[in-house]
Structure formats: structure tokens, C-alpha cells
Design an enzyme around this catalytic site. Structure first.
Site, PDB file in Angstrom:
ATOM      1  N   HIS A  64     -12.215 -75.413 -33.465  1.00 18.47           N
ATOM      2  CA  HIS A  64     -11.841 -76.660 -32.794  1.00 18.47           C
ATOM      3  C   HIS A  64     -10.481 -76.582 -32.116  1.00 18.47           C
ATOM      4  O   HIS A  64     -10.155 -77.421 -31.295  1.00 18.47           O
ATOM      5  CB  HIS A  64     -11.877 -77.840 -33.791  1.00 18.47           C
ATOM      6  CG  HIS A  64     -10.755 -77.852 -34.763  1.00 18.47           C
ATOM      7  ND1 HIS A  64     -10.857 -77.340 -36.036  1.00 18.47           N
ATOM      8  CD2 HIS A  64      -9.485 -78.315 -34.668  1.00 18.47           C
ATOM      9  CE1 HIS A  64      -9.713 -77.503 -36.673  1.00 18.47           C
ATOM     10  NE2 HIS A  64      -8.868 -78.090 -35.867  1.00 18.47           N
ATOM     11  N   SER A 123      -3.944 -76.488 -38.130  1.00 15.76           N
ATOM     12  CA  SER A 123      -5.314 -75.982 -38.055  1.00 15.76           C
ATOM     13  C   SER A 123      -5.347 -74.533 -37.591  1.00 15.76           C
ATOM     14  O   SER A 123      -4.737 -74.172 -36.587  1.00 15.76           O
ATOM     15  CB  SER A 123      -6.144 -76.819 -37.076  1.00 15.76           C
ATOM     16  OG  SER A 123      -6.632 -77.964 -37.691  1.00 15.76           O
ATOM     17  N   ASP A 161     -16.449 -73.387 -38.061  1.00 12.23           N
ATOM     18  CA  ASP A 161     -15.201 -73.819 -37.444  1.00 12.23           C
ATOM     19  C   ASP A 161     -14.173 -72.697 -37.399  1.00 12.23           C
ATOM     20  O   ASP A 161     -12.988 -72.907 -37.685  1.00 12.23           O
ATOM     21  CB  ASP A 161     -14.625 -75.047 -38.161  1.00 12.23           C
ATOM     22  CG  ASP A 161     -13.501 -75.703 -37.349  1.00 12.23           C
ATOM     23  OD1 ASP A 161     -13.487 -75.510 -36.125  1.00 12.23           O
ATOM     24  OD2 ASP A 161     -12.645 -76.384 -37.944  1.00 12.23           O
TER      25      ASP A 161
END
Length: 307
Positions: A133, A257, A163
Site C-alpha cells: 500500500h 508502514s 500487503d
């Protein structure tokens, strides 16, 4: 058993590359707006298997930065060090000094904005693991190394189902690659160290412990793009990403992230991917409340081999 929960109203929401704060009085330019609210909205239904239920909340992704220009000061490391409630005597500063060269900031330019995430070097020639993402829909990608250099990067492959994504930094060699641990050996209570670029503050270090194992994290990709207050339910179907995650109380915020979660030996045990926050701002910004999630290193290694 899958439990169904009704969608709850805000403040349960989801962040991602965040929106920048108002400029300081000395600044003349208005802040640039960031579009992406990436990673992980997860309803409590997704956590029932881990022993949590009855409360509808959201896991919020942690890629993006409130002020990307701060990444330019990459040579200055912001860190929160000190031992956590894990084993006493752990020299966090020594571990950080050893592993910091393997952590990068991932900068993405999108059609209508910019975002910042983190990544970890997996080979000396510049292959870097990050979250899918973070780089999804990116028109250009660059990475800022721990020594302050920013170089172009290309996406080698992505695995939306976990992911994860693998990118290649251009024109580099001799980089420090991180070492991966066997995440099957991770135990609740193990001390961990998260490093990344929350809010664009590259090289930020936080510490904590592993709070739980095998938490089910479920992300609705379609909702994250269309709904500022998205929710998802376990087993929702197409457009969903679901994986078993390590839960940690090491602070993970927007911009973390794709960054690594290290153990006390300086080995990667997880890739930080999502966080839970009950309080969010009107633009989806949120802060850590000590509930973060990381993709286990064994799963990450399998994806690296596949990509």
C-alpha cells in the site's frame, strides 16, 4: 466463527499517508495536501480469532507523512531509545547503530499527491521490502538512505494479498542488508524495536514488546480509497487483504508502514503494516495508542522469494 458487526460511525477511522499540519508562523507556503490514506482498516471482527471482540474499531495504516520536507533532514536521526519492559540490560542504542543503515524512507509521488513510507534493505544491491500500500498507484518512487542520499527506485513486484512489495533502488551497491529471524520463534513478551519515518521523521526509533501473536488483520482496499471512514469485516471477499500479524506496543504511526520490526538481536521479525487508533482527526490523521501490527518475517521471506 465469523462474527458480523455493524459499521460504526467515526471516530473509528483509518489513516495512511497523512495530511500535513498547518504551517508554522514563519512559513509562507501553505502545506501540500496528501491524498492517500493507505493501509489497513480492520474491524474488530477481524480480531475475534485473536481473542478480542465486542468492540468495533479500525486498524489504520501507517504510511504517509505529515510533512514530507522533513525527510530532507535524513542525516539527523530522531530516536526514542531505552529499554522497554523486555529483558533488562538490552543495549538498544547498540542495536540501532547496527541496523539503522538497513532502514530506508520510501517516497512516492501520486497523481494527486505524495506519500511517505518506510522500507528495509534485503540485498546489498538495493532490493528493498516495503508494504504494497506504500507504493500502490505510485507514479514515481524514490528512497532516502540512512546516510541522506535519495535515489530513484522501481517496483520489482507486489503481492497485494500480503500487503508486501519489493522495490529496487537504482545506482547503488554495497548497502547493508538486514538479517531476518525465524518469526515462529517469537514469543509474547519479546522485546522489539521499530524503525521508520513516522510523519516524515526518518530514522525514528521506538521500543516495546510483542503483545500477541497471530492477530488476524483484514484490510478492504476498495473502502480505503473511497470512504474516509471505512470498515471491513472478516471474509468480506474481493478487494480484501488478510494476514496473521504480530501485535506490538512499540509506537507505530503514519509513515512507519513497510519499516522493520527488529528483535533484541537486531534481526527483522516483522514488517510494520497497520495500527489501531480510536481517535482520529478530520483528515484521517491518527496517533499510536500502543496497538500496532507487523507482518511476520517468515511470511515476508516467502514473498521475497516469490517476487
Amino acid at each position: 466463527m465469523t462474527e458480523n458487526f455493524r459499521q460504526a460511525p467515526p471516530p473509528w477511522t483509518y489513516p495512511g499517508p497523512a495530511y500535513p499540519p498547518p504551517p508554522l508562523p514563519v512559513q509562507q507556503k501553505p502545506p501540500r495536501r496528501f491524498r492517500r490514506g493507505t493501509v489497513a482498516v480492520v474491524a474488530a471482527a477481524a480480531l475475534v480469532a485473536g481473542g478480542v471482540g465486542g468492540t468495533v474499531g479500525a486498524l489504520i495504516g501507517s504510511d504517509g507523512a505529515s510533512q514530507p520536507t522533513l525527510g530532507a533532514a535524513a542525516t539527523t536521526t530522531s530516536s526514542t531509545t531505552g529499554t522497554s519492559s523486555g529483558a533488562e540490560g538490552t543495549d538498544v542504542s547498540a542495536i540501532v547503530a547496527k541496523v539503522m543503515p538497513s532502514v530506508v524512507q520510501v517516497n512516492v509521488r501520486l497523481r494527486d499527491g505524495e506519500g511517505i513510507g518506510s522500507g528495509v534493505i534485503v540485498s546489498s544491491d538495493g532490493k528493498i521490502l516495503t508494504n504494497n500500500h506504500v507504493v500502490a498507484d505510485a507514479e514515481t518512487v524514490t528512497v532516502t538512505l540512512s546516510d541522506g542520499r535519495t535515489v530513484d527506485a522501481t517496483v520489482l513486484g507486489t503481492d497485494p494479498s500480503t500487503d508486501l512489495a519489493l522495490i529496487q533502488a537504482q545506482g547503488v551497491s554495497g548497502l547493508t542488508a538486514a538479517k531476518f529471524a525465524n518469526s515462529d520463534d517469537v514469543k509474547v513478551g519479546d522485546e522489539v524495536i521499530a524503525i521508520g519515518s513516522p510523519g516524515g521523521l526518518q530514522g525514528t526509533v521506538t521500543t516495546g514488546i510483542v503483545s500477541a501473536l497471530d492477530r488476524t488483520v483484514t484490510v478492504s482496499e476498495s473502502e480505503e480509497q473511497q470512504n474516509p471512514y471505512p470498515y471491513t469485516q472478516q471474509g468480506q471477499g474481493a478487494g480484501t487483504t488478510s494476514y496473521k500479524a504480530l501485535q506490538t506496543d512499540a509506537a507505530i504511526n503514519q509513515g512507519n508502514s513497510g519499516g522493520p520490526l527488529f528483535n533484541a538481536a537486531g534481526q527483522v521479525v516483522g514488517i510494520n503494516s497497520a495500527m489501531y487508533s480510536p481517535v482520529t482527526g478530520p483528515n484521517g490523521s491518527a496517533g499510536s495508542v500502543g496497538i500496532g501490527f507487523a507482518i511476520p518475517s517468515n511470511q515476508a521471506q516467502q514473498v521475497i522469494d516469490k517476487l
